[in-house]
Every structure is written in structure tokens, then in C-alpha cells.
Design a protein around this motif. Structure first.
Motif, PDB file in Angstrom:
ATOM      1  N   LYS A   1     -14.459  48.473 -20.695  1.00  0.00           N
ATOM      2  CA  LYS A   1     -13.734  47.348 -21.459  1.00  0.00           C
ATOM      3  C   LYS A   1     -12.471  47.586 -20.967  1.00  0.00           C
ATOM      4  O   LYS A   1     -11.664  48.133 -21.483  1.00  0.00           O
ATOM      5  CB  LYS A   1     -13.997  47.343 -23.045  1.00  0.00           C
ATOM      6  CG  LYS A   1     -15.460  47.256 -23.566  1.00  0.00           C
ATOM      7  CD  LYS A   1     -15.521  47.331 -24.905  1.00  0.00           C
ATOM      8  CE  LYS A   1     -17.020  47.156 -25.554  1.00  0.00           C
ATOM      9  NZ  LYS A   1     -16.942  47.145 -27.078  1.00  0.00           N
ATOM     10  N   ASN A   2     -11.932  46.616 -20.120  1.00  0.00           N
ATOM     11  CA  ASN A   2     -10.544  46.688 -19.379  1.00  0.00           C
ATOM     12  C   ASN A   2      -9.975  45.379 -19.799  1.00  0.00           C
ATOM     13  O   ASN A   2     -10.400  44.455 -19.761  1.00  0.00           O
ATOM     14  CB  ASN A   2     -10.883  46.874 -17.927  1.00  0.00           C
ATOM     15  CG  ASN A   2      -9.585  47.390 -17.145  1.00  0.00           C
ATOM     16  OD1 ASN A   2      -8.574  47.458 -17.657  1.00  0.00           O
ATOM     17  ND2 ASN A   2      -9.601  47.176 -15.764  1.00  0.00           N
ATOM     18  N   THR A   3      -8.664  45.827 -20.256  1.00  0.00           N
ATOM     19  CA  THR A   3      -7.813  44.973 -20.644  1.00  0.00           C
ATOM     20  C   THR A   3      -6.567  45.085 -19.632  1.00  0.00           C
ATOM     21  O   THR A   3      -6.078  46.150 -19.667  1.00  0.00           O
ATOM     22  CB  THR A   3      -7.408  44.842 -21.982  1.00  0.00           C
ATOM     23  OG1 THR A   3      -8.546  44.561 -22.941  1.00  0.00           O
ATOM     24  CG2 THR A   3      -6.214  43.952 -22.312  1.00  0.00           C
TER      25      THR A   3
ATOM     26  N   HIS B   1      -9.159  40.081 -19.688  1.00  0.00           N
ATOM     27  CA  HIS B   1     -10.210  41.203 -20.075  1.00  0.00           C
ATOM     28  C   HIS B   1     -11.509  40.956 -19.371  1.00  0.00           C
ATOM     29  O   HIS B   1     -11.948  40.133 -19.345  1.00  0.00           O
ATOM     30  CB  HIS B   1     -10.239  40.736 -21.817  1.00  0.00           C
ATOM     31  CG  HIS B   1     -11.126  42.047 -22.454  1.00  0.00           C
ATOM     32  ND1 HIS B   1     -10.708  43.037 -22.993  1.00  0.00           N
ATOM     33  CD2 HIS B   1     -12.356  41.574 -22.834  1.00  0.00           C
ATOM     34  CE1 HIS B   1     -11.847  43.671 -23.424  1.00  0.00           C
ATOM     35  NE2 HIS B   1     -12.840  42.973 -23.478  1.00  0.00           N
ATOM     36  N   GLN B   2     -11.770  42.222 -19.251  1.00  0.00           N
ATOM     37  CA  GLN B   2     -13.142  42.162 -18.283  1.00  0.00           C
ATOM     38  C   GLN B   2     -14.167  43.169 -19.334  1.00  0.00           C
ATOM     39  O   GLN B   2     -13.624  44.327 -19.697  1.00  0.00           O
ATOM     40  CB  GLN B   2     -12.909  42.984 -16.999  1.00  0.00           C
ATOM     41  CG  GLN B   2     -11.912  42.110 -16.346  1.00  0.00           C
ATOM     42  CD  GLN B   2     -11.537  42.830 -14.814  1.00  0.00           C
ATOM     43  OE1 GLN B   2     -10.989  43.872 -15.081  1.00  0.00           O
ATOM     44  NE2 GLN B   2     -11.902  42.236 -13.862  1.00  0.00           N
ATOM     45  N   GLU B   3     -15.363  42.561 -19.286  1.00  0.00           N
ATOM     46  CA  GLU B   3     -16.427  43.715 -19.979  1.00  0.00           C
ATOM     47  C   GLU B   3     -17.681  43.257 -19.396  1.00  0.00           C
ATOM     48  O   GLU B   3     -18.051  42.029 -19.383  1.00  0.00           O
ATOM     49  CB  GLU B   3     -16.298  43.236 -21.478  1.00  0.00           C
ATOM     50  CG  GLU B   3     -17.169  44.203 -22.369  1.00  0.00           C
ATOM     51  CD  GLU B   3     -17.135  43.868 -23.819  1.00  0.00           C
ATOM     52  OE1 GLU B   3     -18.090  44.105 -24.537  1.00  0.00           O
ATOM     53  OE2 GLU B   3     -16.313  43.433 -24.170  1.00  0.00           O
TER      54      GLU B   3
END
Length: 58
Positions: free
Chosen positions: A16-18, A33-35
Motif C-alpha cells: 500500500k504505497n503513498t 495512493h497505490q494499492e
């Protein structure tokens, strides 16, 4: 010629990248935000709803 219009200024997480991304022409900050396979991008705003500008931007 390298185009460096956008620059990553902060990153957190792996699955879960922000990320916080700065537009180097205006100084405006965006949050990504990538999830999994999904992602969302939005402009960051201050309390009045104005775009948030990086205070360290020249």
C-alpha cells in the motif's frame, strides 16, 4: 533531454504505497495512493481549499 516537471518528494509503504509528488513548475503538491492494481491521484489542499504549495519550492 530530460523532463523533470514532476518529482517524488515523499514515499511510504510497499504493498500500500503513498507518495507525495511536486510539480516543479508550480510547486503544487499531489498525493498518489497505490494499492494492488488500483491507484488514485489528487491535488493536496490547505484549510481554505487552495492548492498546497511546497514551502521549500524555489
Amino acid at each position: 533531454m530530460t523532463n523533470n516537471r514532476f518529482e517524488e518528494v515523499y514515499s511510504q509503504g510497499k504493498m500500500k504505497n503513498t507518495k507525495i509528488i511536486r510539480d516543479n513548475e508550480t510547486g503544487v503538491l499531489y498525493m498518489l495512493h497505490q494499492e494492488g492494481y488500483g491507484a488514485g491521484l489528487t491535488v493536496m489542499v490547505d484549510q481554505e481549499g487552495n492548492p498546497l504549495v511546497d514551502k521549500d519550492f524555489n
